[in-house]
Design a protein around this motif. Structure first.
Motif, PDB file in Angstrom:
ATOM      1  N   ALA A 186      -6.296  -0.640   6.474  1.00 35.27           N
ATOM      2  CA  ALA A 186      -6.609   0.651   5.858  1.00 35.27           C
ATOM      3  C   ALA A 186      -5.462   1.124   4.957  1.00 35.27           C
ATOM      4  N   ILE A 187      -4.245   0.824   5.353  1.00 35.87           N
ATOM      5  CA  ILE A 187      -3.090   1.216   4.528  1.00 35.87           C
ATOM      6  C   ILE A 187      -3.188   0.541   3.161  1.00 35.87           C
ATOM      7  N   VAL A 188      -3.440  -0.767   3.179  1.00 31.13           N
ATOM      8  CA  VAL A 188      -3.549  -1.495   1.910  1.00 31.13           C
ATOM      9  C   VAL A 188      -4.724  -0.960   1.086  1.00 31.13           C
ATOM     10  N   SER A 199      -5.523   3.948  -4.675  1.00 30.78           N
ATOM     11  CA  SER A 199      -4.794   5.009  -5.374  1.00 30.78           C
ATOM     12  C   SER A 199      -4.328   4.566  -6.753  1.00 30.78           C
ATOM     13  N   GLY A 200      -4.329   3.258  -6.999  1.00 31.74           N
ATOM     14  CA  GLY A 200      -3.895   2.767  -8.305  1.00 31.74           C
ATOM     15  C   GLY A 200      -2.397   2.545  -8.404  1.00 31.74           C
ATOM     16  N   LEU A 201      -1.656   2.925  -7.377  1.00 33.90           N
ATOM     17  CA  LEU A 201      -0.200   2.783  -7.450  1.00 33.90           C
ATOM     18  C   LEU A 201       0.228   1.325  -7.512  1.00 33.90           C
ATOM     19  N   PHE A 256       6.847   0.607  -1.157  1.00 32.51           N
ATOM     20  CA  PHE A 256       7.177   0.631   0.273  1.00 32.51           C
ATOM     21  C   PHE A 256       7.010   2.043   0.840  1.00 32.51           C
ATOM     22  N   GLU A 257       7.488   3.027   0.098  1.00 31.24           N
ATOM     23  CA  GLU A 257       7.372   4.403   0.602  1.00 31.24           C
ATOM     24  C   GLU A 257       5.917   4.851   0.687  1.00 31.24           C
ATOM     25  N   ALA A 258       5.127   4.410  -0.277  1.00 28.33           N
ATOM     26  CA  ALA A 258       3.690   4.759  -0.217  1.00 28.33           C
ATOM     27  C   ALA A 258       3.039   4.118   1.014  1.00 28.33           C
ATOM     28  N   LEU A 259       3.432   2.893   1.313  1.00 28.13           N
ATOM     29  CA  LEU A 259       2.874   2.227   2.504  1.00 28.13           C
ATOM     30  C   LEU A 259       3.285   2.980   3.774  1.00 28.13           C
TER      31      LEU A 259
END
Ligand SMILES: *Cc1c(COP(=O)(O)O)cnc(C)c1O
Length: 518
Positions: A454-456, A462-464, A496-499
């Motif tokens: 779900a994280i991925v 989100s497009g990031l 990494f921070e977004a993950l």
């Protein structure tokens, strides 16, 4: 469009072409300039993408500038931006600008590199590129080889050549038909055998069962003692091993098998030694990794994939075969309509007699142009960049309480797992417990598998960034492949921070419902 006076449909006079071409170049330059800001993954519903191209076959033509309009509007809008510095999916190079230009020029010249006569300079450029690639990775340069559509076809060529060689070429005529034959087998490490090896066994009608998986060590490399044991056991069963495939850069953790030891096993038993280096063979360009690539020069064949870590645009794979005669015997073909009237000299050789394709595009030009522009030094800098980014990510993972490393960093592919600190502690306790914790911990792992996926999904949507999950030791993990020369440590940090943020948020939302046994 109305054809210009005296010209046939499709033809453009040089000025009209120039105008159109400048527009195309502007489009590409703007594209390169905007990569940092574009959502990496398409921000649309799949049905919108389908609808955008759902046109009937055009009966009458239109102005070529309208064709460019359509490319700009729809193809660009609905593209996944693989050249983005935050594209970490699969194993995809970002594409070098010089390769894009070389491809356009190759398309304009339109030489067919199946034969020397229709493509003298292109044949020589390809021959040079093959030699350069061999030289770059420390492989004997008096080798033969060719460019292919990708690593898969390079592996198919290599496995076929291995098979012909090991059956004394008699199977070229009769195939697998006729007299009774043994069961042929090829060998690769078990933890993440690349699907293209199954594809090769399948296409060559050996069957996917011909691929025998050899246990790996804790560091994901092939266990060579286990290889020997498996070869002995299969031979005792009456099977005929013919090839061992070592991986130089495996698909989830970029592990490099012990090439030198495998080479010795193949020497002793007279087996074909193939190195699948689609991911990582070009890492052998780095002198500091010489130990890890030792033995690659002993391979009978090597697959490498310039459209991956060399960042040449699609498509471009390559296969090197040490013994020119073996490759020639595998693919030799004689047809009267291919014989020109020009006398042949030793220099004039036809690539179609060394590989599966007859008509062949001028793939070599983009590789040649890229190697000339960057030189070995430029490429080394880019290769080191990918390795450094993966090592940086590994540091971030180890420094963070809610992530777990699943490997030591190797090359540019790095897998890891989001595991909230309290669940990690529970799993560690259970691992330390002599009594088998069993089912309750399985539920924790299932929860983590769902969470990591779900994280991925969220970060990609989100497009990031673009990344994928994979399976390492039966667990869903996050997988990043950082082979794009444009990627910086800052890109890695942002992703990494977004993950981490996404993981914390989803875990907080889900945990109350999950009723985990801790
Ligand atoms: C990518 C890859 C292949 C297949 O290469 P394609 O260019 O995608 O056909 C084969 N083996 C390995 C180890 C790979 O990473």
């Amino acid at each position: 469009m109305s054809s210009q006076s005296g010209r046939r449909p499709g033809e453009l006079d040089p000025d009209a072409f120039r105008e159109l071409g400048y527009r195309a170049i502007d489009l590409i330059a703007d594209y390169y300039g905007s990569l940092d800001d574009r959502p990496v993954y398409v921000q649309a519903d799949p049905s919108d993408v389908v609808a955008a191209f759902d046109d009937p076959l055009p009966e009458s033509g239109e102005d070529p500038s309208a064709v460019l309009d359509a490319i700009e509007a729809d193809v660009l809008r609905y593209a996944t931006h693989n050249p983005s510095p935050r594209f970490f999916g699969y194993v995809m190079g970002g594409g070098l600008p010089i390769a894009a230009l070389a491809d356009a020029i190759a398309a304009a010249l339109n030489m067919n590199v199946g034969g020397w006569h229709p493509a003298p300079s292109a044949t020589e450029v390809e021959r040079t590129v093959v030699e350069w690639l061999a030289d770059a990775i420390g492989y004997p340069t008096e080798t033969m080889g060719l460019l292919t559509s990708g690593g898969t076809m390079a592996n198919v060529v290599a496995v076929l050549t291995a098979f012909r060689d090991q059956t004394n070429h008699e199977t070229r005529q009769v195939g697998l038909q006729g007299e009774e034959r043994p069961t042929y087998a090829l060998y690769v490490a078990d933890h993440e055998c690349h699907s293209s090896i199954y594809r090769a066994a399948d296409m060559l009608n050996l069957g996917r069962d011909a691929v025998r998986l050899v246990p790996s060590n804790d560091d994901f490399t092939m266990d060579v003692d286990a290889l020997e044991a498996r070869l002995d056991a299969d031979e005792a069963d009456g099977d005929q091993p013919f090839c061992v495939v070592a991986q130089a850069g495996s698909i989830n953790v970029s592990a490099i098998d012990p090439l030198d030891e495998i080479a010795s096993v193949c020497d002793d038993r007279d087996l074909w030694f193939h190195v699948d280096g689609a991911c990582g063979a070009v890492g052998a360009m780095l002198p500091e990794l010489a130990d890890r690539y030792a033995g690659i020069e002993r391979a009978d064949s090597v697959t490498l994939d310039p459209h991956k870590w060399l960042n040449v645009s699609y498509e471009c794979g390559a296969v090197l075969v040490h013994d020119r005669e073996t490759l020639a015997e595998t693919f030799a073909m004689d047809a009267s309509y291919l014989r020109g009237s020009v006398a042949e000299t030793p220099e004039e050789f036809d690539y179609y007699e060394f590989g599966p394709q007859m008509s062949r595009g001028f793939r070599a030009l983009k590789v040649w142009a890229s190697l000339k522009q960057l030189g070995v030094e430029g490429y080394r800098e880019n290769l080191r960049g990918g390795i450094a980014r993966a090592a940086h990510l590994d540091e971030r993972v180890r420094d963070h309480d809610d992530f777990e490393a699943v490997q030591e960093p190797n090359l540019f592919i790095y897998s890891f797992r989001y595991v909230p600190a309290d669940l990690r502690a529970a799993l560690d306790d259970a691992r330390g417990d002599e009594t088998d914790p069993g089912e309750p911990m399985d539920r924790v792992h299932q929860y983590l598998d769902r969470l990591n996926q779900a994280i991925v999904d969220e970060v990609v949507d989100s497009g990031l960034a673009f990344l994928t999950t994979t399976t390492v030791h039966d667990r869903r993990t996050l997988r990043t492949s950082i082979c794009n020369h444009r990627t910086t440590d800052d890109d890695v940090d942002v992703v990494f921070e977004a993950l981490a943020d996404t993981g914390a948020r989803l875990d907080a939302d889900w945990r109350p419902e999950a009723s985990l046994p801790i």
